[in-house]
Design a protein around this motif. Structure first.
Motif, PDB file in Angstrom:
ATOM      1  N   HIS A  84       0.832  -1.206   0.000  1.00  0.00           N
ATOM      2  CA  HIS A  84       0.000   0.000   0.000  1.00  0.00           C
ATOM      3  C   HIS A  84       0.866   1.255   0.000  1.00  0.00           C
ATOM      4  O   HIS A  84       0.619   2.204  -0.748  1.00  0.00           O
ATOM      5  CB  HIS A  84      -0.928  -0.003   1.212  1.00  0.00           C
ATOM      6  CG  HIS A  84      -2.148  -0.848   1.020  1.00  0.00           C
ATOM      7  ND1 HIS A  84      -3.361  -0.576   1.618  1.00  0.00           N
ATOM      8  CD2 HIS A  84      -2.353  -1.968   0.288  1.00  0.00           C
ATOM      9  CE1 HIS A  84      -4.248  -1.492   1.268  1.00  0.00           C
ATOM     10  NE2 HIS A  84      -3.665  -2.346   0.470  1.00  0.00           N
ATOM     11  N   HIS A  85       1.874   1.267   0.868  1.00  0.00           N
ATOM     12  CA  HIS A  85       2.740   2.440   0.909  1.00  0.00           C
ATOM     13  C   HIS A  85       3.514   2.578  -0.402  1.00  0.00           C
ATOM     14  O   HIS A  85       3.738   3.707  -0.879  1.00  0.00           O
ATOM     15  CB  HIS A  85       3.712   2.349   2.085  1.00  0.00           C
ATOM     16  CG  HIS A  85       4.553   3.579   2.233  1.00  0.00           C
ATOM     17  ND1 HIS A  85       4.035   4.790   2.657  1.00  0.00           N
ATOM     18  CD2 HIS A  85       5.878   3.800   1.990  1.00  0.00           C
ATOM     19  CE1 HIS A  85       4.998   5.697   2.673  1.00  0.00           C
ATOM     20  NE2 HIS A  85       6.124   5.124   2.270  1.00  0.00           N
ATOM     21  N   GLY A  86       3.918   1.456  -0.998  1.00  0.00           N
ATOM     22  CA  GLY A  86       4.605   1.515  -2.281  1.00  0.00           C
ATOM     23  C   GLY A  86       3.736   2.116  -3.374  1.00  0.00           C
ATOM     24  O   GLY A  86       4.234   2.867  -4.228  1.00  0.00           O
ATOM     25  N   LEU A  87       2.442   1.827  -3.350  1.00  0.00           N
ATOM     26  CA  LEU A  87       1.535   2.406  -4.337  1.00  0.00           C
ATOM     27  C   LEU A  87       1.432   3.913  -4.164  1.00  0.00           C
ATOM     28  O   LEU A  87       1.404   4.667  -5.149  1.00  0.00           O
ATOM     29  CB  LEU A  87       0.152   1.751  -4.231  1.00  0.00           C
ATOM     30  CG  LEU A  87       0.064   0.314  -4.736  1.00  0.00           C
ATOM     31  CD1 LEU A  87      -1.294  -0.298  -4.388  1.00  0.00           C
ATOM     32  CD2 LEU A  87       0.301   0.256  -6.249  1.00  0.00           C
ATOM     33  N   TYR A  88       1.347   4.382  -2.908  1.00  0.00           N
ATOM     34  CA  TYR A  88       1.353   5.828  -2.673  1.00  0.00           C
ATOM     35  C   TYR A  88       2.661   6.440  -3.171  1.00  0.00           C
ATOM     36  O   TYR A  88       2.677   7.519  -3.778  1.00  0.00           O
ATOM     37  CB  TYR A  88       1.183   6.133  -1.192  1.00  0.00           C
ATOM     38  CG  TYR A  88      -0.252   6.162  -0.732  1.00  0.00           C
ATOM     39  CD1 TYR A  88      -1.089   7.226  -1.054  1.00  0.00           C
ATOM     40  CD2 TYR A  88      -0.781   5.132   0.043  1.00  0.00           C
ATOM     41  CE1 TYR A  88      -2.408   7.264  -0.629  1.00  0.00           C
ATOM     42  CE2 TYR A  88      -2.103   5.159   0.481  1.00  0.00           C
ATOM     43  CZ  TYR A  88      -2.909   6.223   0.145  1.00  0.00           C
ATOM     44  OH  TYR A  88      -4.213   6.255   0.573  1.00  0.00           O
TER      45      TYR A  88
END
Length: 258
Positions: free
Chosen positions: A161-165
């Motif tokens: 999720h953080h990688g997508l942001y």
């Protein structure tokens, strides 16, 4: 993570010295390119993502042992790198396409470069950039939501999720490696510095907007021939700009060879 990033910088710089800066994928097959791309992402992204990984490990696993925290941090990092590895497939396709294009149509190089800088500038000034940058600068609220995820593969999922942001925040900057050269260490360092300052400096959002305006200006300058060697090293061959080719007389070539 910072130590691993330093090692990745060393390996990437050594590889770049052997390969140089050329258009396209430089003849690399996809598996080799992805391995090199992963090393580049570790070098460029780990310094800015390390505080988030540390916050997650300390906040969610504060009652765990050091070994458990290290394992959970590793799972977070794996999820994060999966996102950037997937984007590496997109980068490989773009580099293969642009490399073939500038070899078949040399006068397309400056226009590809102008398009890449313009796209990066628009992304820097767009609403998605602002949303994702806000998350990357202040992830605590999102991390608290992640704490309610089911334990199974939770850390990996948080990293994803953080990688997508992070991807939503930085993909425009990565596109700049097409005209600047995917193995251009100086360009990589400059992009990594912008990413780091955007996320961790108190004037990061202002820097993001200034960079966006600068990229739009550079997009126009890509079409100015004297500046193309500097702005488009990733769209040149042997230091020669991929601009219009001059017509030559075959008889002149034969006489010169004789």
């Amino acid at each position: 993570m910072v130590a691993v990033a330093a090692l990745a910088w060393t390996l990437t710089a050594a590889q770049a010295r052997d390969m140089g800066v050329e258009p396209g994928t430089m003849g690399m097959a996809m598996p080799l390119f992805l391995a090199l791309w992963l090393a580049m992402m570790v070098a460029m992204m780990f310094p800015s993502v390390a505080p988030v990984a540390l916050t997650w490990a300390r906040g969610i696993a504060r009652r765990s042992t050091g070994a458990v925290r290290a394992g959970r941090t590793a799972a977070f990092v794996c999820g994060y790198l999966l996102v950037w590895t997937a984007f590496g497939l997109v980068a490989y396709g773009l580099l293969a396409l642009t490399g073939d294009l500038v070899h078949d149509h040399p006068d397309a190089g400056p226009w590809i470069g102008a398009g890449a800088f313009a796209l990066a500038g628009l992304q820097q000034l767009g609403p998605l950039k602002n949303i994702c940058l806000r998350h990357c600068r202040s992830p605590m609220l999102q991390l608290m939501r992640y704490a309610h995820y089911r334990p199974l593969a939770r850390d990996l999922r948080v990293g994803l999720h953080h990688g997508l942001y992070c991807l939503g925040c930085c993909w425009g900057l990565m596109i700049l490696l097409v005209p600047l050269g995917v193995m251009n260490v100086a360009a990589m360092a400059a992009v990594a510095a912008v990413i780091f300052l955007e996320k961790l400096w108190r004037h990061g959002p202002a820097l993001s907007r200034v960079a966006g305006v600068a990229f739009l200006v550079l997009a126009g300058l890509c079409l100015v021939e004297p500046l193309q060697d500097w702005l488009l090293p990733g769209l040149t061959t042997d230091g020669t700009p991929m601009g219009p080719m001059e017509d030559t007389d075959p008889m002149d070539d034969m006489r010169a060879a004789a």
